[in-house]
Design an enzyme around this catalytic site. Structure first.
Site, PDB file in Angstrom:
ATOM      1  N   GLU A   1       0.820  -1.188   0.000  1.00  0.00           N
ATOM      2  CA  GLU A   1       0.000   0.000   0.000  1.00  0.00           C
ATOM      3  C   GLU A   1       0.860   1.246   0.000  1.00  0.00           C
ATOM      4  OE1 GLU A   1      -3.665  -2.083   2.365  1.00  0.00           O
ATOM      5  OE2 GLU A   1      -2.894  -0.189   3.094  1.00  0.00           O
TER       6      GLU A   1
ATOM      7  N   CYS B   1       3.791   8.333   1.509  1.00  0.00           N
ATOM      8  CA  CYS B   1       4.317   7.274   2.377  1.00  0.00           C
ATOM      9  C   CYS B   1       4.421   6.006   1.532  1.00  0.00           C
ATOM     10  CB  CYS B   1       3.328   7.102   3.535  1.00  0.00           C
ATOM     11  SG  CYS B   1       3.746   5.765   4.647  1.00  0.00           S
TER      12      CYS B   1
ATOM     13  N   CYS C   1       6.866  -7.814   6.310  1.00  0.00           N
ATOM     14  CA  CYS C   1       7.986  -7.339   7.126  1.00  0.00           C
ATOM     15  C   CYS C   1       8.384  -8.454   8.084  1.00  0.00           C
ATOM     16  CB  CYS C   1       7.573  -6.107   7.924  1.00  0.00           C
ATOM     17  SG  CYS C   1       8.932  -5.313   8.805  1.00  0.00           S
TER      18      CYS C   1
ATOM     19  N   CYS D   1       7.192  -6.406  15.038  1.00  0.00           N
ATOM     20  CA  CYS D   1       6.803  -5.501  16.124  1.00  0.00           C
ATOM     21  C   CYS D   1       5.377  -5.852  16.558  1.00  0.00           C
ATOM     22  CB  CYS D   1       6.896  -4.047  15.660  1.00  0.00           C
ATOM     23  SG  CYS D   1       8.582  -3.614  15.158  1.00  0.00           S
TER      24      CYS D   1
ATOM     25  N   CYS E   1       2.177  -3.777  15.295  1.00  0.00           N
ATOM     26  CA  CYS E   1       2.101  -3.403  13.880  1.00  0.00           C
ATOM     27  C   CYS E   1       1.357  -4.470  13.096  1.00  0.00           C
ATOM     28  CB  CYS E   1       3.502  -3.212  13.305  1.00  0.00           C
ATOM     29  SG  CYS E   1       3.471  -2.765  11.558  1.00  0.00           S
TER      30      CYS E   1
ATOM     31  N   GLY F   1       7.078  -2.604   5.540  1.00  0.00           N
ATOM     32  CA  GLY F   1       8.457  -3.085   5.447  1.00  0.00           C
ATOM     33  C   GLY F   1       9.471  -2.322   6.265  1.00  0.00           C
ATOM     34  N   GLU F   2      10.645  -2.926   6.432  1.00  0.00           N
ATOM     35  CA  GLU F   2      11.763  -2.299   7.141  1.00  0.00           C
ATOM     36  C   GLU F   2      12.786  -1.880   6.074  1.00  0.00           C
ATOM     37  OE1 GLU F   2      12.918  -1.163  10.156  1.00  0.00           O
ATOM     38  OE2 GLU F   2      14.660  -0.743   8.903  1.00  0.00           O
TER      39      GLU F   2
ATOM     40  N   SER G   1      12.676   5.469   7.663  1.00  0.00           N
ATOM     41  CA  SER G   1      12.281   5.167   9.038  1.00  0.00           C
ATOM     42  C   SER G   1      12.692   3.742   9.373  1.00  0.00           C
ATOM     43  CB  SER G   1      10.759   5.322   9.165  1.00  0.00           C
ATOM     44  OG  SER G   1      10.340   4.965  10.459  1.00  0.00           O
TER      45      SER G   1
ATOM     46  N   SER H   1      12.065   4.296  15.057  1.00  0.00           N
ATOM     47  CA  SER H   1      10.896   3.856  15.815  1.00  0.00           C
ATOM     48  C   SER H   1      11.345   3.423  17.202  1.00  0.00           C
ATOM     49  CB  SER H   1      10.227   2.693  15.078  1.00  0.00           C
ATOM     50  OG  SER H   1       9.671   3.173  13.886  1.00  0.00           O
ATOM     51  N   LEU H   2      11.185   4.307  18.176  1.00  0.00           N
ATOM     52  CA  LEU H   2      11.688   4.024  19.523  1.00  0.00           C
ATOM     53  C   LEU H   2      10.631   3.262  20.346  1.00  0.00           C
ATOM     54  CD1 LEU H   2      14.083   4.459  21.445  1.00  0.00           C
ATOM     55  CD2 LEU H   2      13.098   6.666  22.075  1.00  0.00           C
ATOM     56  N   HIS H   3       9.506   3.875  20.553  1.00  0.00           N
ATOM     57  CA  HIS H   3       8.319   3.232  21.146  1.00  0.00           C
ATOM     58  C   HIS H   3       8.410   2.818  22.613  1.00  0.00           C
ATOM     59  CE1 HIS H   3       6.808   3.439  17.170  1.00  0.00           C
ATOM     60  NE2 HIS H   3       7.430   2.400  16.698  1.00  0.00           N
TER      61      HIS H   3
ATOM     62  N   ASN I   1      -2.973   2.970  16.092  1.00  0.00           N
ATOM     63  CA  ASN I   1      -4.087   2.673  15.195  1.00  0.00           C
ATOM     64  C   ASN I   1      -4.439   1.202  15.308  1.00  0.00           C
ATOM     65  OD1 ASN I   1      -4.333   5.287  13.886  1.00  0.00           O
ATOM     66  ND2 ASN I   1      -2.284   4.855  13.135  1.00  0.00           N
TER      67      ASN I   1
ATOM     68  N   CYS J   1      -0.874   4.781  10.036  1.00  0.00           N
ATOM     69  CA  CYS J   1       0.337   3.988  10.249  1.00  0.00           C
ATOM     70  C   CYS J   1       0.013   2.620  10.811  1.00  0.00           C
ATOM     71  CB  CYS J   1       1.246   4.640  11.274  1.00  0.00           C
ATOM     72  SG  CYS J   1       1.539   6.337  11.007  1.00  0.00           S
TER      73      CYS J   1
HETATM   74  N1  SAH Z   1       9.835  -0.505   9.634  1.00  0.00           N
HETATM   75  C1  SAH Z   1       9.984   0.907   9.708  1.00  0.00           C
HETATM   76  C2  SAH Z   1       9.022   1.706   8.859  1.00  0.00           C
HETATM   77  C3  SAH Z   1       7.579   1.268   8.762  1.00  0.00           C
HETATM   78  S1  SAH Z   1       6.454   1.591  10.055  1.00  0.00           S
HETATM   79  C4  SAH Z   1       9.939   1.369  11.155  1.00  0.00           C
HETATM   80  O1  SAH Z   1       9.716   0.538  12.013  1.00  0.00           O
HETATM   81  O2  SAH Z   1      10.175   2.527  11.425  1.00  0.00           O
HETATM   82  C5  SAH Z   1       6.210   3.308  10.156  1.00  0.00           C
HETATM   83  C6  SAH Z   1       5.845   3.743  11.573  1.00  0.00           C
HETATM   84  O3  SAH Z   1       4.512   3.329  11.933  1.00  0.00           O
HETATM   85  C7  SAH Z   1       6.763   3.144  12.595  1.00  0.00           C
HETATM   86  O4  SAH Z   1       7.132   4.075  13.562  1.00  0.00           O
HETATM   87  C8  SAH Z   1       5.876   2.081  13.217  1.00  0.00           C
HETATM   88  O5  SAH Z   1       6.320   1.711  14.476  1.00  0.00           O
HETATM   89  C9  SAH Z   1       4.544   2.778  13.239  1.00  0.00           C
HETATM   90  N2  SAH Z   1       3.419   1.875  13.467  1.00  0.00           N
HETATM   91  C10 SAH Z   1       3.350   0.563  13.188  1.00  0.00           C
HETATM   92  N3  SAH Z   1       2.172   0.048  13.561  1.00  0.00           N
HETATM   93  C11 SAH Z   1       1.461   1.051  14.094  1.00  0.00           C
HETATM   94  C12 SAH Z   1       0.147   1.151  14.624  1.00  0.00           C
HETATM   95  N4  SAH Z   1      -0.668   0.101  14.661  1.00  0.00           N
HETATM   96  N5  SAH Z   1      -0.269   2.353  15.069  1.00  0.00           N
HETATM   97  C13 SAH Z   1       0.540   3.432  14.982  1.00  0.00           C
HETATM   98  N6  SAH Z   1       1.782   3.398  14.479  1.00  0.00           N
HETATM   99  C14 SAH Z   1       2.244   2.221  14.039  1.00  0.00           C
END
Ligand code: SAH
Length: 369
Positions: free
Chosen positions: A96, A109, A116, A120, A123, A169-170, A201, A223-225, A300, A343
């Protein structure tokens, strides 16, 4: 392999590669510049339309090369103007792509892989697993296609001002295709997007981040989280291999090498998991005084997830703690909710088109076969 697939897709070649390609055909390197002008300044895909190339060269070029873009399976337009395209990769595979218009910019985007492997836990792409890397041509082809879809006119205003690798994807796990693609995006003969507006990213592939610092000059988002290893190990499994301290070292190195302003850290807000005041204070310890910006992303949700989005009040409280203690934090506005374009939602209804949700808020839906 069919004949079409054996032809070189011109969209995947950097300027230097295109020059050697035309030289290999016995032509002068400046032909590459002419070709790039047709491809990227005029959005032309038919070699026959490239009229300032000698007819004989065009005929030979058509035998060995072509301009091939991903095919659109479905286009959705959200009530907020966000657009999402489902793109067929090969047969059943799909990715997408999302365009987010804002008053001062237009952000595209894009995806770097089908599926992927990073796994995570919050995701939705992770549920699909890893299918394959996209080629450089498939990555660049997304931007080329979006330009056409958005009605880009040669010589007219830019529609796409920013490109972020935040789709499926990463990107750093597909380093060898992503890096040339960023080069084409930034090349003044290519899409000519400034280096601060092309953002890769990553979930934190440290060795590739260090390499990227040496080899390109695009912007980096991480992506720290989570503010500590215990929690990050759970949310972002690559953390079990590269801990936060090591990750941040690579980030500061990146800023230094690139002479960049800062790194953007993405932080998904998960209710009761990583959104408490103590997490904000831990982040302050990690990021205060550093070239860092924190982007808080309301989670999301997607089917079968165990997580919930943090409340607006929790997000605000979190952001305030950070800002009060000298860490720049902003909340990302959720866009394209009604078309699952937010996202982490870039997945899976791809493989079963009959389940594409056509919510009532949808303004228009165009199905293209
Ligand atoms: N793999 C890369 C890029 C793709 S994800 C990365 O991890 O950065 C792009 C962003 O969306 C990342 O920060 C990811 O953690 C975030 N993301 C993934 N799933 C999500 C969700 N369900 N809600 C909000 N953000 C999310």
């Amino acid at each position: 392999m069919s004949l079409a697939e054996s032809k070189t897709n011109l969209l995947g070649l950097t300027r230097a590669e295109l020059e050697s390609f035309v030289e290999g055909m016995g032509e002068k390197p400046f032909r590459a510049r002419q070709l790039m002008k047709w491809l990227y300044k005029r959005n032309v895909s038919q070699i026959d339309e490239m009229t300032d190339l000698a007819k004989r060269f065009r005929e030979r070029l058509k035998e060995v090369a072509e301009v091939r873009t991903p095919a659109i399976t479905l286009t959705q337009v959200s009530s907020d103007g966000t657009r999402k395209w489902l793109l067929a990769m090969d047969g059943t595979q799909g990715i997408e792509m999302v365009f987010i218009p804002e008053p001062d910019r237009g952000t595209l985007c894009i995806s770097s892989q089908v599926g992927c492997a990073m796994d995570c836990s919050f995701c939705s792409t992770a549920q699909q697993g890893f299918n394959r890397n996209l080629t450089a041509a498939e990555i660049v082809g997304q931007v080329w296609l979006a330009n056409r879809e958005l009605g880009f006119q040669p010589g007219g205003d830019r529609v796409i001002t920013n490109v972020v690798f935040m789709g499926m994807g990463e990107p750093l796990a597909n380093y060898r295709n992503v890096v040339p693609a960023t080069e084409i995006l930034m090349d003044d003969l290519g899409f000519d997007i400034s280096r601060r507006r092309v953002t890769v990213s990553t979930s934190g592939l440290v060795p590739q981040m260090l390499r990227l610092a040496e080899e390109t000059n695009c912007a980096l988002a991480v992506s720290l989280h989570a503010p500590n290893d215990r929690l990050r190990d759970e949310l972002v499994p690559i953390n079990r291999k590269h801990k936060i301290a090591e990750l941040l070292e690579a980030c500061w190195r990146y800023v230094e090498k690139q002479n960049a302003r800062s790194i953007t850290f993405e932080y998904v807000m998960l209710d009761g998991i990583n959104d408490k005041p103590e997490h904000a204070y831990e982040l302050v310890e990690l990021l205060r005084g550093r070239p860092a910006k924190l982007n808080l992303i309301p989670f999301n949700p997607f089917p079968q997830t165990k997580y919930r989005r943090s409340s607006a009040a929790a997000i605000e409280r979190f952001r305030d703690i950070l800002n009060r203690h000298g860490v720049i934090a902003t909340t990302r506005r959720t866009r394209g909710d009604d078309i699952d374009a937010a996202c982490g939602q870039l997945v899976g209804r791809v493989n079963d088109r009959t389940t594409v949700r056509l919510g009532s808020k949808l303004i228009s839906v165009a199905v293209q076969s």
